[in-house]
Design an enzyme around this catalytic site. Structure first.
Site, PDB file in Angstrom:
ATOM      1  N   THR A 147      62.817 -38.648  19.381  1.00 60.13           N
ATOM      2  CA  THR A 147      62.244 -39.595  20.199  1.00 60.13           C
ATOM      3  C   THR A 147      61.362 -39.414  20.960  1.00 60.13           C
ATOM      4  O   THR A 147      60.109 -39.721  21.014  1.00 60.13           O
ATOM      5  CB  THR A 147      63.405 -40.408  20.697  1.00 60.13           C
ATOM      6  OG1 THR A 147      64.072 -41.162  19.819  1.00 60.13           O
ATOM      7  CG2 THR A 147      62.782 -41.603  21.634  1.00 60.13           C
ATOM      8  N   ASP A 166      61.885 -47.339  17.044  1.00 59.98           N
ATOM      9  CA  ASP A 166      62.481 -46.256  16.814  1.00 59.98           C
ATOM     10  C   ASP A 166      63.444 -46.080  15.432  1.00 59.98           C
ATOM     11  O   ASP A 166      64.287 -46.841  15.268  1.00 59.98           O
ATOM     12  CB  ASP A 166      63.592 -46.137  18.039  1.00 59.98           C
ATOM     13  CG  ASP A 166      63.948 -44.756  18.626  1.00 59.98           C
ATOM     14  OD1 ASP A 166      64.098 -43.864  17.824  1.00 59.98           O
ATOM     15  OD2 ASP A 166      64.352 -44.558  20.014  1.00 59.98           O
ATOM     16  N   LYS A 196      65.739 -47.224  26.179  1.00 64.54           N
ATOM     17  CA  LYS A 196      65.605 -45.860  26.477  1.00 64.54           C
ATOM     18  C   LYS A 196      64.657 -45.606  27.482  1.00 64.54           C
ATOM     19  O   LYS A 196      63.386 -45.887  27.504  1.00 64.54           O
ATOM     20  CB  LYS A 196      65.399 -44.973  25.343  1.00 64.54           C
ATOM     21  CG  LYS A 196      66.353 -45.097  24.076  1.00 64.54           C
ATOM     22  CD  LYS A 196      66.073 -44.008  23.104  1.00 64.54           C
ATOM     23  CE  LYS A 196      66.725 -44.088  21.920  1.00 64.54           C
ATOM     24  NZ  LYS A 196      66.647 -43.112  20.997  1.00 64.54           N
ATOM     25  N   ASP A 197      65.007 -44.572  28.308  1.00 62.27           N
ATOM     26  CA  ASP A 197      64.177 -44.231  29.759  1.00 62.27           C
ATOM     27  C   ASP A 197      62.607 -43.642  29.157  1.00 62.27           C
ATOM     28  O   ASP A 197      61.682 -43.806  29.286  1.00 62.27           O
ATOM     29  CB  ASP A 197      64.501 -43.281  30.663  1.00 62.27           C
ATOM     30  CG  ASP A 197      65.500 -42.195  29.901  1.00 62.27           C
ATOM     31  OD1 ASP A 197      65.008 -41.442  29.289  1.00 62.27           O
ATOM     32  OD2 ASP A 197      66.815 -42.025  30.049  1.00 62.27           O
ATOM     33  N   ASP A 253      58.410 -43.662  15.863  1.00 66.93           N
ATOM     34  CA  ASP A 253      58.526 -42.076  16.488  1.00 66.93           C
ATOM     35  C   ASP A 253      59.215 -41.085  15.627  1.00 66.93           C
ATOM     36  O   ASP A 253      59.209 -40.151  15.828  1.00 66.93           O
ATOM     37  CB  ASP A 253      59.417 -42.404  17.915  1.00 66.93           C
ATOM     38  CG  ASP A 253      60.778 -42.951  17.752  1.00 66.93           C
ATOM     39  OD1 ASP A 253      61.006 -43.382  16.727  1.00 66.93           O
ATOM     40  OD2 ASP A 253      61.672 -42.558  18.678  1.00 66.93           O
ATOM     41  N   HIS A 254      59.756 -41.770  14.614  1.00 58.40           N
ATOM     42  CA  HIS A 254      60.216 -40.835  13.398  1.00 58.40           C
ATOM     43  C   HIS A 254      60.997 -41.585  12.319  1.00 58.40           C
ATOM     44  O   HIS A 254      61.277 -42.893  12.630  1.00 58.40           O
ATOM     45  CB  HIS A 254      61.338 -39.923  13.939  1.00 58.40           C
ATOM     46  CG  HIS A 254      62.346 -40.336  14.717  1.00 58.40           C
ATOM     47  ND1 HIS A 254      63.342 -41.121  14.481  1.00 58.40           N
ATOM     48  CD2 HIS A 254      62.539 -40.427  16.014  1.00 58.40           C
ATOM     49  CE1 HIS A 254      64.109 -41.611  15.180  1.00 58.40           C
ATOM     50  NE2 HIS A 254      64.007 -41.161  16.228  1.00 58.40           N
ATOM     51  N   HIS A 312      71.702 -44.596  13.685  1.00 55.18           N
ATOM     52  CA  HIS A 312      72.548 -43.285  13.789  1.00 55.18           C
ATOM     53  C   HIS A 312      74.035 -43.751  13.235  1.00 55.18           C
ATOM     54  O   HIS A 312      74.644 -42.698  12.845  1.00 55.18           O
ATOM     55  CB  HIS A 312      72.563 -42.712  14.960  1.00 55.18           C
ATOM     56  CG  HIS A 312      71.359 -41.823  15.542  1.00 55.18           C
ATOM     57  ND1 HIS A 312      71.544 -40.422  14.797  1.00 55.18           N
ATOM     58  CD2 HIS A 312      70.360 -41.951  16.196  1.00 55.18           C
ATOM     59  CE1 HIS A 312      69.867 -39.993  15.277  1.00 55.18           C
ATOM     60  NE2 HIS A 312      69.637 -40.951  16.018  1.00 55.18           N
ATOM     61  N   ASN A 330      64.120 -33.831  22.440  1.00 53.80           N
ATOM     62  CA  ASN A 330      64.589 -34.847  23.444  1.00 53.80           C
ATOM     63  C   ASN A 330      65.180 -34.068  24.742  1.00 53.80           C
ATOM     64  O   ASN A 330      65.133 -34.440  25.803  1.00 53.80           O
ATOM     65  CB  ASN A 330      65.738 -35.832  22.876  1.00 53.80           C
ATOM     66  CG  ASN A 330      65.227 -36.579  22.134  1.00 53.80           C
ATOM     67  OD1 ASN A 330      64.024 -37.235  21.810  1.00 53.80           O
ATOM     68  ND2 ASN A 330      66.013 -37.110  21.147  1.00 53.80           N
TER      69      ASN A 330
END
Length: 558
Positions: free
Chosen positions: A90, A49, A172-173, A363-364, A320, A111
């Protein structure tokens, strides 16, 4: 005799509940994957991620030979791999990797996004029809139902009549659920707060397998609430900025974002076990759990290919909070390198070298902190969404006499209040044109696209194409705006993502193992090419809305 019979029955029952392997107990007639002897027994998808492409080169000299370097040297590397859509978040990222198409088809446009039909903001994996498994909180009320298309993992389950074993794992879910797909055996994610456990939802199962319960009972999360210091002497972290600077956000209870971090001391003010998510140990516990799943579920042990989707999400939380240029990020990737190395070692031991295939991507990416860029005389800045909304409202009042024409502004999209448009006989096309021609003059807005333009034909410029690929006709807004490069709507500390700029779209792509050539290419590839490539390797159907293409040079010709 009765006692002996009872013990035998009890043992069989307990064994059947301890794993998800009951599907393998069924008679298994020959299927296409069994007939292909050169196919991998296990495919492992790794998503990191918020991993920018340059993290491979920036920290390369510090990586071990057994982690990232093993994949890079022993497999095939695509150095010019990009996302072909906006927004780069994400959920859309994970969905696009595994569906082989962009949000315009799979429908995961953010998201969170504003649902114009329900008139509320919804979460990509939220599902009130299910309940949590292993938890009583709403963190378990998740499923992939909002993803409209199939995934590569779904197609593998369909091809094998459900005999393949598919499991998704992440902090993360959404990092576990979207890759696992709709037909998966399981998806597991981490519940922080006061729990520190891996959980699931009733979409997949009625109760956790015994091995998951046993893993949670080990209290691994408790072990990781320790001191986070640099893996090596801090003066050797020359690929990053200084430890003390103005561009990072310290955890609550700590005056400055500097090493070391006493997690046990900081946990009370930072969500207890949730604090682990924003440390390298979040990746470590995911690796621990993935290795346990590999062993206990006996993945890759027979001739039917299985799929293990693993997403390392702590890199995103750390990015972040501390930013692209932080020592915290560098240390996180050096530690992730070690976690990947031991994961690959476990694959060697449990499945066997040459019997599995791995792909690794992200994912980014992420933008460098704009305040830091400004300090280096590079154009960058911050966008005030509240000020933008006020200016737009004033313009609407001046033009139409009132401002209640907008239902929502989010993800750089403007959603019209269709009820009020009809009530006041306002043509939505006219309103699109007015807003587009008005906001293009606002500071920091670089480009504007209307719904009419996006649905009426193909865009001619690069960013327009990315916007169009991320635009879902039913779910997206009516006007979309694009900020100037390195301009973000975020705090003055840390990093974020979501744009069409190369720092967000350019991500790693590595293939390794069974059926994979050694080499590299600088030819442009897109994230939607991964699922068709793996489908070709497994000789199964592409996901049902796939628009990407197999990367032929990656695959050994059979």
């Amino acid at each position: 005799m009765k006692n002996v019979l009872f013990l035998i029955i009890a043992f069989v029952f307990i064994t059947s509940c301890s794993t998800l392997s009951r599907k393998r107990d069924q008679p298994t007639p020959l299927n296409p994957l069994e007939a292909v002897q050169d196919s991998p027994k296990l495919v492992v998808g790794i998503v990191v991620d918020q991993m920018r492409y340059d993290y491979l080169s920036r920290f390369y000299h510090r990586y071990s030979e057994d982690g990232f370097k093993r994949l890079m040297k022993g497999g095939f590397q695509l150095t010019n791999n990009h996302y072909n859509f906006v927004p780069t978040y994400t959920a859309p990222g994970h969905a696009s990797i595994y569906t082989g198409t962009s949000p315009m088809n799979h429908g995961i446009i953010g998201n969170n996004w504003y649902d114009k039909f329900e008139d509320k903001v919804i979460y990509n994996a939220g599902d009130d029809q299910v309940i949590g498994v292993g938890t009583t909180s709403d963190e378990g009320r998740m499923s992939p139902r909002r993803m409209l298309t199939t995934t590569i993992t779904d197609q593998l389950e369909l091809q094998t009549q459900g005999r393949a074993k598919v499991i998704g794992i992440s902090i993360k879910d959404r990092g576990a659920i979207l890759p696992a797909g709709h037909a998966a055996d399981a998806a597991y994610w981490f519940e922080g707060s006061d729990q520190g456990n891996f959980i699931s939802s009733s979409f997949y199962m009625d109760q956790l397998p015994q091995w998951v319960t046993d893993f949670n009972a080990l209290k691994k999360a408790e072990e990781y609430l320790k001191t986070w210091n640099t893996l090596y002497p801090i003066e050797t972290y020359t690929a990053s900025g200084s430890d003390l600077n103005d561009f990072e956000k310290a955890p609550k209870g700590k005056q400055a974002a500097v090493f070391p971090y006493d997690l046990n001391k900081l946990k009370a003010e930072n969500g207890n076990y949730s604090l682990i998510k924003a440390t390298p140990y979040g990746n470590s516990i995911v690796a621990d759990f993935a290795i346990e799943a590999l062993k206990k579920e006996e993945m890759g042990k027979d001739s039917i290919a299985d799929f293990l989707a693993v997403s390392f999400s702590s890199t995103d939380y750390i990015g972040h909070q501390y930013g692209v240029n932080s020592i915290e990020i560098e240390d996180t990737y050096l530690r992730l390198d070690q976690d990947i190395a031991r994961f690959l070692k476990a694959l060697d031991e449990e499945v066997g070298k040459g019997n599995y295939t791995v792909f690794l991507t992200a994912d980014h990416g992420a933008v460098n902190n704009p305040a830091y860029l400004q300090s280096r005389n590079i154009n960058a800045g911050y966008f005030d969404r509240s000020d933008f909304r006020n200016k737009l409202n004033n313009a609407l009042i001046e033009k139409y006499g009132f401002d209640d024409l907008i239902s929502n502004i989010s993800n750089d999209q403007i959603f019209f209040n269709k009820v009020n448009l009809i009530k006041n006989t306002i043509n939505p096309i006219d309103l699109e044109h007015f807003i587009a021609s008005t906001i293009i003059d606002y500071t920091s807005i670089d480009k504007v696209y209307t719904r009419k333009a996006l649905v009426s034909g193909a865009m001619q410029d690069g960013i327009g194409t990315l916007i169009q690929n991320g635009f879902h006709h039913k779910r997206s807004g009516d006007v979309i705006y694009v900020l100037e490069p390195a301009v973000i709507s975020y705090s003055k500390t840390g990093s974020t993502h979501g744009s069409s700029q190369s720092y967000d779209t350019h991500v790693p792509l590595l293939f390794y193992g069974n059926g994979i050539n050694q080499g590299s290419s600088s030819k442009r590839t897109e994230i939607i090419d991964i699922a068709p490539t793996i489908s070709s390797l497994l000789k199964i159907s592409f996901p049902n809305a796939a628009t990407g293409n197999p990367i032929s040079e990656v695959l050994i010709k059979s």
